[in-house]
Design an enzyme around this catalytic site. Structure first.
Site, mmCIF file in Angstrom:
data_model
loop_
_atom_site.group_PDB
_atom_site.id
_atom_site.type_symbol
_atom_site.label_atom_id
_atom_site.label_comp_id
_atom_site.label_asym_id
_atom_site.label_seq_id
_atom_site.Cartn_x
_atom_site.Cartn_y
_atom_site.Cartn_z
ATOM 1 N N SER A 101 39.757 28.290 48.143
ATOM 2 C CA SER A 101 40.179 29.515 48.811
ATOM 3 C C SER A 101 41.688 29.713 48.740
ATOM 4 C CB SER A 101 39.672 29.502 50.258
ATOM 5 O OG SER A 101 39.812 30.750 50.873
ATOM 6 N N ASP A 240 42.959 36.516 48.517
ATOM 7 C CA ASP A 240 43.298 35.104 48.378
ATOM 8 C C ASP A 240 42.597 34.541 47.148
ATOM 9 O OD1 ASP A 240 40.725 35.115 49.411
ATOM 10 O OD2 ASP A 240 41.028 33.310 50.607
ATOM 11 N N ASP A 242 39.917 32.926 46.356
ATOM 12 C CA ASP A 242 38.502 33.171 46.050
ATOM 13 C C ASP A 242 38.044 34.542 46.516
ATOM 14 O OD1 ASP A 242 38.459 32.646 48.790
ATOM 15 O OD2 ASP A 242 36.546 31.578 48.700
ATOM 16 N N ASP A 244 37.768 36.025 49.412
ATOM 17 C CA ASP A 244 36.981 36.291 50.620
ATOM 18 C C ASP A 244 37.865 36.826 51.741
ATOM 19 O OD1 ASP A 244 38.278 33.945 51.376
ATOM 20 O OD2 ASP A 244 36.459 32.910 52.030
#
Length: 450
Positions: A101, A240, A242, A244
């Site tokens: 992440s 960010d 990833d 999410d």
């Protein structure tokens, strides 16, 4: 949290803590646990972000999955929520995302989604951990036709992009600046907003395996703030690693964080009668100003511990359809099962278009209290123990007494990193600095940090 699983899957420094050997076992044991009740050959989607360690861990994880007879559909580089969406809509047994992440490139992580598209519950994680800790691997070892088949599935990304576009509205040349954090959104965000008709400026779109989240993205929006002002964009959208999370930037270059994004979307849904039980689910980190704005609008709130998994748990338990975190995780349960930065971005631009209001106008309805957050790096074994140290507990109580209800303090261990987080909110910056600095001085002294 378990021995291996934190609040967002298994994480650690790639090749040192999160090794290929561990990734193989996670694939083997995780795949077995999630598919043992399948009547047909199980299918698992696997995605990753742009970290240099991603392909190494993917190869090991996939080998583990194949070794227990699971058919693996490799999605390549794409957003975490894309994996969740595809699992749910395409009838897969499970999904796995390889990402850490917002963490730096040296870290990586492995998180699982069940066949319903939701992250695993504690019970399933405990089953996997029990197999990891067993003295012997006694799982079946099929051969020949019993092994899983590996399939490259780039169509998955195109399906996800098309779905997000279908939830939006034509932007008719709206100037939009994107920051894809040199991460997972670099394969999709440009296409999504081009299809919506935006005029684009894009940064953070040249991943090299080492620059994910490096001075770009939702945790470093400064570059995007400048780009928005220079390009005359109506909005900036920072994801960010990833994708999410979403942090937005208004046309003046000012930050619009997760609290304000939730408020804007929540008010829009509430006015349309589409906000389930007229309630937004948030965490203890949300700003006092956010709570005051909800109270003014007559919107209810449910408050959980920090972590999007706890927000999702509350949403599922009580039937809510909007929740999230100040950090930019926003869960729109009518559209997806997990936080989705690009989905949130599409909805935010849709609201701007439909209301005819600028982002600064929409965000101005929330007055944010000054807030300061300090991260103190500690060993994982110490971050929980620190919360029980008498001197630390005493200084927190003393500062709360001094606040007399006009502000708040939150001290908590990170669920994903070796950090103790100290946060305070108060009417003035001077007060916030005083509260945080006083507490951090005591914490550092008590746990032996200079």
């Amino acid at each position: 949290m378990g021995k291996y699983f934190g609040t967002d899957g298994v994480r650690g420094e790639a090749n040192l803590e999160l090794t290929p050997e561990l990734a193989f076992k996670l694939g083997r044991f995780g795949g077995y646990v999630l598919s043992q009740h399948e009547t047909e050959a199980p299918k698992v989607f696997v995605g990753r972000d742009t970290r240099i360690s991603g392909e190494m861990l993917e190869s090991a994880l996939v080998a583990g999955l194949l070794s227990v007879g699971i058919h693996v559909y490799k999605l390549g580089v794409l957003a975490t929520p894309a994996v969740a969406y595809l699992v749910e809509t395409e009838g897969a047994s499970a999904g796995v995302m390889i990402s850490a992440s917002h963490n730096p490139a040296l870290d990586n992580g492995i998180k699982f989604f069940g066949g319903d598209g939701f992250k695993l519950d504690d019970e399933k994680e405990a089953e996997i951990e029990a197999l990891l800790d067993a003295e012997e691997d006694t799982l079946p070892r099929p051969s020949a036709e019993g092994l899983g088949i590996l399939v490259d599935y780039p169509e998955g990304l195109r399906k996800y992009e098309g779905y997000l576009v279908s939830t939006g509205t034509p932007l008719d040349g709206m100037k939009v600046a994107l920051d894809t954090a040199n991460g997972a959104a670099s394969t999709s965000a440009r296409q999504i907003f081009a299809d919506l008709g935006a005029q684009l400026t894009v940064i953070g779109e040249t991943p090299d395996g080492l620059n994910i989240n490096l001075n770009v993205g939702s945790t470093h929006p400064e570059a995007l703030q400048e780009v928005v002002k220079e390009s005359g964009s109506a909005i900036g959208l920072a994801f960010d690693g990833d994708s999410d999370r979403l942090i937005a930037v208004d046309e003046n270059g000012d930050i619009v964080d997760g609290d304000k994004i939730m408020y804007i979307i929540g008010k829009y849904l509430s006015e349309k009668g589409q906000l389930a039980q007229n309630t937004i689910v948030t965490t203890v980190m949300s700003n006092l100003g956010f709570h005051k704005a909800l109270n003014r609008e007559g919107i209810n709130k449910a408050v959980t511990a920090v972590g999007d998994r706890y927000v999702v748990e509350e949403m599922r338990k009580s039937g809510y359809n909007l929740g999230g975190e100040q950090s930019g995780h926003v869960i729109l349960m009518d559209y997806n099962t997990t936080g989705d930065g690009q989905l949130s971005a599409v909805q935010l631009t849709k609201i701007m278009k439909e209301t005819g209001k600028s982002l600064s106008e929409l965000a101005a309805e929330v007055t944010i209290y000054p807030q300061k957050l300090v991260n103190i790096r500690v060993e994982n074994v110490m971050k929980e123990k620190a919360m029980e140290v008498p001197a630390i507990k005493a200084i927190i109580e003393k500062m709360e007494e001094e606040m007399a209800g006009n502000g708040r303090i939150l001290v908590r261990p990170s669920g994903t990193e070796p950090l103790l987080r100290v946060m305070a909110e108060a009417p003035t910056t001077e007060e916030v600095n005083y509260y945080v600095d006083t507490i951090t001085d005591v914490v550092r002294a008590e746990i032996g940090i200079d």
